[in-house]
Design an enzyme around this catalytic site. Structure first.
Site, short mmCIF file in Angstrom:
data_model
loop_
_atom_site.label_atom_id
_atom_site.label_comp_id
_atom_site.label_asym_id
_atom_site.label_seq_id
_atom_site.Cartn_x
_atom_site.Cartn_y
_atom_site.Cartn_z
N HIS A 1 0.78 -1.24 0.00
CA HIS A 1 0.00 0.00 0.00
C HIS A 1 0.80 1.28 0.00
O HIS A 1 0.21 2.36 -0.01
CB HIS A 1 -0.97 -0.01 1.20
CG HIS A 1 -0.27 -0.11 2.53
ND1 HIS A 1 -0.94 0.07 3.72
CD2 HIS A 1 1.02 -0.38 2.88
CE1 HIS A 1 -0.10 -0.08 4.74
NE2 HIS A 1 1.08 -0.36 4.25
N HIS A 2 2.14 1.20 0.05
CA HIS A 2 2.94 2.43 0.10
C HIS A 2 3.36 2.93 -1.28
O HIS A 2 3.76 4.10 -1.41
CB HIS A 2 4.21 2.23 0.94
CG HIS A 2 3.94 1.99 2.39
ND1 HIS A 2 3.18 2.85 3.15
CD2 HIS A 2 4.35 1.00 3.22
CE1 HIS A 2 3.12 2.39 4.39
NE2 HIS A 2 3.81 1.26 4.46
N ALA A 3 3.36 2.08 -2.29
CA ALA A 3 3.83 2.50 -3.61
C ALA A 3 2.99 3.68 -4.12
O ALA A 3 1.77 3.67 -4.04
CB ALA A 3 3.76 1.34 -4.59
#
Length: 390
Positions: free
Chosen positions: A131-133
């Site tokens: 979920h950080h990309a």
């Protein structure tokens, strides 16, 4: 709708490997898959290997120049471009990085397609939840944002309201960023407070762009929050928002790094509380999203004791055959753990804290309690924007 759950799995996803010294050890994926099989859950669901996400799909979220940079670094890791977050300590480049990242993304997109079209009621990709990309860069062990890509594909297929609930210990910043201006997507993230943990975002005041105010929801929990507070915070925020939003699909991210054994964060949540929230997400999908539920993995760096058990519970819940907390773990799996890691695996599917006891928000709150202060800050920031009482 068939009603049958799908487990998205291709053995090749274990090639998402940043190297032997990196905390995101792909053994956590292999051991989860083995534990799912050890409990016979394969008989309760359909195991599907979706195709990798192609460039046109990746472009639903990611910029072309970033995709090109990932491809280049995948072919020649030594030339990784730091401006795109590649070749860093968090996201070292490795040969085949683009291909395996696209494969993981493809499993989440395939899950979205299956659930939307009615081929399955629930679908799980525990290799996903990266979920950080960001649209233009890698971040926090994440190359392509499969969660955001799954949501974008749902919108492309005609969905008008998609809810995303993220209970990873880290803020779901990349998914929030992807839909910051899109009122069709409600993103809710419960995470350790940004003062004490990467990525230092996810403040309650982050509520969405002007045209989508109230579509981003953030609960920053105090370090040290345990089972009762964590589950209380979830129920104090998530159900009421989903009841108002009425999503057509629920996408949830179940990072296991909220656990008290996780080496990279500071919450004190048990496996049993993680299971309780997984059960709640399943029930909320049926109550508010017509049963359409896509469940993803995420973080989790206690790769033997925690991650396989947590995500096996998730798969069992989605398959309609939840694994009992007191269940004894099959001995062949524990032997597999020792053979792969030289560690002794856990013996039961519980931390001994089931059932989890917590107090509902409706029972009252303590204005001096740090957990309740965090919940109140979120409710005050977001609920009025959605026509709800704070």
């Amino acid at each position: 709708m068939s009603g049958r759950a799908q487990l998205m799995w291709d053995e090749a996803v274990t090639g998402y490997d940043f190297g032997p010294d990196h905390p995101m050890d792909p053994v956590r994926l292999a051991l989860t898959r083995k534990l799912v099989a050890a409990f016979g859950l394969d008989r309760e669901l359909e195991v599907v290997a979706a195709k990798p996400a192609g460039e046109s799909t990746l472009r639903l979220v990611h910029r072309q120049d970033y995709i090109d940079a990932v491809k280049a670094a995948s072919a020649d890791p030594a030339g990784a471009h730091g401006a795109y977050g590649l070749g860093t300590v968090d996201d070292p480049a490795f040969v085949g990085m683009h291909e395996v990242s696209a494969l993981i993304a493809g499993q989440s997109v395939g899950a979205a397609e299956a659930v939307w079209r009615g081929d399955a009621e629930h679908a799980v990709n525990f290799a996903g939840g990266l979920h950080h990309a960001m649209p233009g860069g890698a971040s926090g062990f994440c190359i392509y944002n499969d969660a955001a890509l799954a949501i974008a594909r749902l919108l492309e297929l005609g969905a008008e309201r998609v809810a995303y609930v993220d209970v990873d210990v880290h803020h779901g910043d990349g998914v929030q960023a992807a839909f910051w201006e899109d009122p069709r997507v409600l993103t809710i993230s419960l995470h350790e407070h940004p003062r004490t943990l990467f990525p230092q975002t996810g403040w309650p005041q982050e509520t969405g762009a002007d045209r989508a105010e109230g579509s981003a929801v953030n609960v920053g929990l105090p370090a040290g929050t345990g089972d009762a507070g964590w589950v209380r915070a979830f129920h104090a925020v998530v159900p009421e928002l989903l009841a108002e939003f009425r999503p057509q699909v629920l996408v949830s991210q179940h990072g296991a790094d909220t656990h008290f054994e996780d080496p990279l964060a500071h919450l004190a949540v048990s496996l049993d509380a993680q299971r309780a929230v997984q059960v709640a997400c399943h029930e909320l999908a049926h109550e508010y999203a017509g049963g359409k539920w896509i469940a993803l993995g995420g973080g989790g760096y206690a790769v033997v004791d925690v991650v396989p058990r947590s995500w096996t519970h998730l798969v069992g819940i989605a398959a309609g055959r939840p694994v009992a907390p007191e269940a004894v773990i099959p001995e062949p799996w524990r032997q597999e753990v020792f053979a792969r890691t030289r560690q002794l695996g856990p013996q039961r599917m519980t931390d001994g804290r089931w059932p989890v006891n917590w107090a509902s928000w409706e029972s009252g709150y303590d204005p001096a309690d740090r957990l309740d202060q965090a919940v109140r800050a979120t409710r005050r920031a977001v609920f009025p924007l959605r026509g709800l009482l704070p």
